[in-house]
Design a protein around this motif. Structure first.
Motif, PDB file in Angstrom:
ATOM      1  N   UNK A  48       0.761  -1.154  -0.003  1.00 21.91           N
ATOM      2  CA  UNK A  48       0.032   0.195  -0.084  1.00 21.91           C
ATOM      3  C   UNK A  48       0.871   1.296   0.188  1.00 21.91           C
ATOM      4  N   UNK A  49       1.978   1.322   0.708  1.00 24.49           N
ATOM      5  CA  UNK A  49       2.855   2.438   0.892  1.00 24.49           C
ATOM      6  C   UNK A  49       3.591   2.518  -0.585  1.00 24.49           C
ATOM      7  N   UNK A  50       4.013   1.583  -1.068  1.00 23.75           N
ATOM      8  CA  UNK A  50       4.671   1.596  -2.459  1.00 23.75           C
ATOM      9  C   UNK A  50       3.601   2.151  -3.547  1.00 23.75           C
ATOM     10  N   UNK A  51       2.610   1.553  -3.417  1.00 23.20           N
ATOM     11  CA  UNK A  51       1.559   2.074  -4.425  1.00 23.20           C
ATOM     12  C   UNK A  51       1.189   3.674  -4.285  1.00 23.20           C
ATOM     13  N   UNK A  52       1.319   4.103  -2.931  1.00 30.92           N
ATOM     14  CA  UNK A  52       1.056   5.554  -2.755  1.00 30.92           C
ATOM     15  C   UNK A  52       2.234   6.184  -3.255  1.00 30.92           C
ATOM     16  N   UNK A  53       3.313   5.736  -2.998  1.00 28.91           N
ATOM     17  CA  UNK A  53       4.280   6.571  -3.449  1.00 28.91           C
ATOM     18  C   UNK A  53       4.230   6.743  -4.929  1.00 28.91           C
TER      19      UNK A  53
ATOM     20  N   UNK B 113       4.687  10.146  -7.233  1.00 32.81           N
ATOM     21  CA  UNK B 113       5.529  10.384  -8.285  1.00 32.81           C
ATOM     22  C   UNK B 113       4.928  10.557  -9.591  1.00 32.81           C
ATOM     23  N   UNK B 114       3.965   9.781  -9.867  1.00 32.73           N
ATOM     24  CA  UNK B 114       3.351   9.928 -11.231  1.00 32.73           C
ATOM     25  C   UNK B 114       2.263  11.186 -11.181  1.00 32.73           C
TER      26      UNK B 114
END
Length: 113
Positions: free
Chosen positions: A48-53, A57-58
């Motif tokens: 979840x944290x990686x997806x939010x990061x 970025x996008x």
């Protein structure tokens, strides 16, 4: 309530184990279930944290590209104005006269069929 001398020698760990009993299959299964649940929650949380990061970025990349797109559209408009001014007949005539070019006399123009 007085503790026996034997109980005092065993210490806290022995007392704890005596009260809870030996670690049987049921107790081990509960531990592994809790550990598995903890690891699962940890992995899902990391994803979840990686997806939010990645979303952030996008978002920054989209913002940057929108700014570049706006700048390029502005440059295209400037170039279109420059082309329009350079193609005007009056401007071409002025540039030709500065280069020493003149219109030919009326009788000197030959039309090819």
């Amino acid at each position: 309530m007085k503790k026996s001398a034997k109980m005092q020698d065993r210490g806290f760990l022995a007392t704890f184990l005596r009260r809870t009993g030996p670690a049987g299959p049921v107790r081990r299964a509960g531990f592994f279930t809790a550990a598995l649940l903890f690891v699962t929650v940890l992995v899902v949380g990391l994803f979840y944290v990686r997806a939010r990061m990645q979303m952030v970025e996008i978002g920054y990349e989209i913002s940057s590209l929108e700014n570049r797109n706006r700048d390029l559209k502005k440059r295209v408009n400037e170039l279109m104005l420059e082309i329009a001014s350079l193609e005007s007949p009056g401007d071409l005539e002025k540039k030709a006269s500065r280069m020493g070019l003149v219109f030919p006399p009326v009788g000197k123009v030959v039309h090819v069929p």
